[in-house]
Design a protein around this motif. Structure first.
Motif, PDB file in Angstrom:
ATOM      1  N   UNK A   1       0.570  -1.399  -0.086  1.00 19.10           N
ATOM      2  CA  UNK A   1       0.202   0.037   0.436  1.00 19.10           C
ATOM      3  C   UNK A   1       0.973   1.235   0.074  1.00 19.10           C
ATOM      4  N   UNK A   2       2.234   1.586   1.015  1.00 20.69           N
ATOM      5  CA  UNK A   2       3.099   2.158   0.877  1.00 20.69           C
ATOM      6  C   UNK A   2       3.390   2.517  -0.903  1.00 20.69           C
ATOM      7  N   UNK A   3       3.759   1.639  -0.733  1.00 19.72           N
ATOM      8  CA  UNK A   3       4.296   1.871  -2.821  1.00 19.72           C
ATOM      9  C   UNK A   3       3.504   2.045  -3.595  1.00 19.72           C
ATOM     10  N   UNK A   4       1.951   1.385  -3.173  1.00 21.34           N
ATOM     11  CA  UNK A   4       1.465   2.020  -4.376  1.00 21.34           C
ATOM     12  C   UNK A   4       0.509   3.369  -4.194  1.00 21.34           C
ATOM     13  N   UNK A   5       1.524   3.953  -3.002  1.00 22.32           N
ATOM     14  CA  UNK A   5       0.511   5.544  -2.552  1.00 22.32           C
ATOM     15  C   UNK A   5       1.497   6.187  -3.386  1.00 22.32           C
ATOM     16  N   UNK A   6       2.991   5.668  -2.924  1.00 22.44           N
ATOM     17  CA  UNK A   6       3.629   6.699  -3.772  1.00 22.44           C
ATOM     18  C   UNK A   6       3.948   7.136  -5.468  1.00 22.44           C
ATOM     19  N   UNK A   7       3.611   6.024  -5.540  1.00 17.36           N
ATOM     20  CA  UNK A   7       2.819   5.312  -6.908  1.00 17.36           C
ATOM     21  C   UNK A   7       1.685   6.536  -7.832  1.00 17.36           C
TER      22      UNK A   7
END
Length: 611
Positions: A49-55
């Motif tokens: 979820x953190x990675x998707x939020x950054x992208x």
């Protein structure tokens, strides 16, 4: 220190306003320029979820309720949360790139590697002409270690080995020269030697290109070998953060200490496996279908392989017009006894799965002999036909690596577990349901879950469901093909405890196929090391891990990452990537293509292959 990415108080929730559920809770993370920050945690902790939020790619149903994601772009720091879709498309791939866990799923199977890399350049660098794009593709493939970049550009993903596909995935992330790369479990599906070389590559690229790396992983051994900073996540919140020396050497969080305690290791005391004791009520309920078939006396010889070989013919001819052949198994011998666990380790393509299929009689050996215990005596598996073959296959069952792929998504758990009874014509519908409930209890699941489909189970629960199906007919032997490789360390420990309980309480023997040597050390009494179709070393577990003899075994042990900063990977033992080439081994271990090895006794019950 110059900070490239700064995540402040990020809160993400799911569900409607009146029944919100927290996915991320006030997460704070910083990624310094030129450093590697590892996100560590179990499935569901919030890493993806953190990675998707950054992208800017949060899936539907998830909403950012608070927080900032600040990214340094010359000359200003921008809040990615305030960027629109068009602006984020300009950043993805160019300034922030993603290297996915499974290249086979991420790449298009109908496009060459070169075409996919060129497509990214067309999107982000439209001023580059075709010759410029081709030159950049060759440059990047060379940079990530392809020996023939021009030839590799014209290949399709399925024509590459797992290690080369992962290198191509790294090239796709680097092709537009981003400043931040998010690597999602980049080595979890790789063999230990390929994994070690990939880690070496990432470290070299980070130094050469000044990359910042946000590494998502549950492998603390990988963290110890590549990370500068570590962020431990639990249930959507940061549990602990600090330098890799602080978090792995002197963890302050109880949860971090728990994760470290669950990691099997090659050195030091064995990780204690807590066996999950089998329910006597469940075994009694299965008495009618199992009868006396499960649980031969400990030490009873169940499977014997003697000098077994299997050769396959390649689909295409060589340049000289000759038909190419592949020796998948060459002169393999091993034994499996009731109540025992034999570990079979080696890289992808070494012949482990072929050997398992030969034992199941899915394949017939070209030479050699396989014998199996039928409850009364040893019989030649090749001679079994009709009812005798069906009976044999019910006694030897398979536990697959990926239960999500091996279980039918359209079937309920009850249908999955009772299907073996239906195939063999056992019991009425009522009896089958009672047996299914007993099997679910046996593997630590509730009978109330029988109406669920596989997608309603967690990863560990799905693996338990696959084991329940394998146990349905009361087998003597379980062939476990990488049964814990895709699981978090705590879930992995639970599945190992389940298998250990079955072994101790029911004398179910296990052939444990894996490339995780530390796991094998914890569960197996005897270990066979396989390379290029040959078993190159076989010994009791304690002997093999304390006194390896064969150069390939030594290379495997050296390539296994551990969460110990004092035991970094010894990449010199990998022989520049040629450790799995029998022709590159020193004398007297060197073998030529197609050569069946001889075996030398170097200790008590310790065999090593020589020319």
């Amino acid at each position: 220190m110059d900070t490239l990415l700064r995540i402040r108080n990020l809160t993400v929730e799911a569900g409607p306003r009146d029944s919100r559920r927290s996915i991320l809770r006030s997460v704070n993370i910083e990624v310094p320029r030129g450093q590697c920050v590892a996100l560590v945690g179990e499935s569901g902790s919030g890493k993806s979820t953190i990675c998707n939020a950054v992208l800017g790619l949060l899936p539907g149903g998830l909403t950012r309720r608070a927080g900032e994601i600040l990214f340094q772009t010359a000359p200003h720091e921008v809040d990615l949360c305030k960027r629109g879709d068009r602006q984020m498309r300009g950043l993805r791939g160019k300034a922030i790139a993603m290297a996915f866990q499974e290249p086979s799923a991420a790449f298009s199977s109908v496009m060459t590697i070169g075409a996919m890399l060129s497509e990214m350049l067309e999107a982000h660098e439209p001023g580059l002409d075709r010759s410029g794009r081709d030159a950049r593709v060759r440059e990047m493939l060379s940079l990530v270690g392809f020996p023939e970049p021009a030839a590799a550009a014209g290949r399709y993903p399925f024509e590459l080995s797992g290690g080369l596909r992962q290198r191509a995935m790294i090239a796709s992330a680097l092709i537009c020269k981003p400043s931040l790369v998010i690597a999602d479990e980049p080595t979890s599906a790789l063999d230990v030697t390929v994994q070690a070389l990939t880690l070496k590559l990432l470290a070299e690229l980070q130094d050469r290109l000044g990359l910042s790396l946000l590494l998502v992983t549950h492998d603390l051994g990988v963290v110890a070998n590549i990370a500068d900073q570590v962020v431990v996540l639990k249930d959507g919140a940061v549990e602990e953060t600090g330098s890799v020396a602080q978090v792995l050497g002197q963890p302050s969080s109880t949860y971090t200490r728990f994760l470290l305690s669950q990691v099997p290791r090659l050195s030091g005391p064995l990780m204690p496996i807590q066996p999950q004791r089998t329910s006597s009520a469940a075994t009694q309920a299965l008495g009618d279908v199992w009868k006396d078939r499960i649980g031969p006396e400990p030490g009873t010889r169940l499977i014997t392989l003697q000098n077994v070989s299997k050769r396959f013919t390649a689909r295409k001819r060589s340049d000289a017009g000759m038909v190419e052949t592949v020796d998948a198994v060459l002169g393999a011998s091993l034994q499996i006894d009731a109540g025992g666990c034999v570990g079979l380790v080696g890289e992808s393509g070494c012949g482990k799965s072929t050997l398992s299929k030969l034992i199941l009689r899915v394949l017939q050996p070209d030479s050699g002999r396989i014998e199996a215990f039928d409850g009364k005596r040893m019989r030649d598996v090749a001679s079994l036909e009709g009812r005798a073959l069906r009976s044999y296959r019910s006694r030897v069952q398979y536990v697959f690596q990926d239960p999500f792929a091996s279980l039918n998504p359209r079937m309920t758990a009850e249908d999955i577990v009772t299907e073996p009874f239906v195939i063999h014509g056992l019991g009425s519908r009522t009896e089958r349901r009672q047996w299914a409930q007993a099997l679910m209890e046996l593997v630590g699941l509730s009978g109330s879950m029988l109406a669920r489909h596989p997608n309603a189970f967690s990863g560990g629960q799905r693996q338990r469901l696959g084991i329940a199906r394998a146990l349905a007919l009361g087998p003597d032997v379980l062939l476990c093909d990488e049964p814990v490789s895709a699981l978090d360390v705590s879930v992995q420990a639970q599945i190992l405890g389940l298998l250990e309980g079955l072994r101790l309480d029911l004398n179910v023997a296990t052939l444990f196929v894996s490339h995780n040597l530390a796991v094998v050390r914890s569960v197996a009494q005897r270990v066979c090391v396989m390379c290029s179709g040959r078993i190159v070393e076989a010994a009791p577990s304690a002997t093999l891990f304390s006194n390896p003899v064969h150069p390939y075994t030594i290379a495997l042990l050296a390539a296994h990452p551990e969460p110990d900063l004092g035991r970094k990977l010894d990449l010199t033992a990998l022989m520049e990537g040629r450790a799995s080439d029998p022709a590159a081994w020193p004398e007297p271990y060197r073998l030529q293509p197609g050569q069946v090895p001889q075996y030398k006794t170097v200790g008590e019950d310790h065999l090593v292959a020589i020319a």
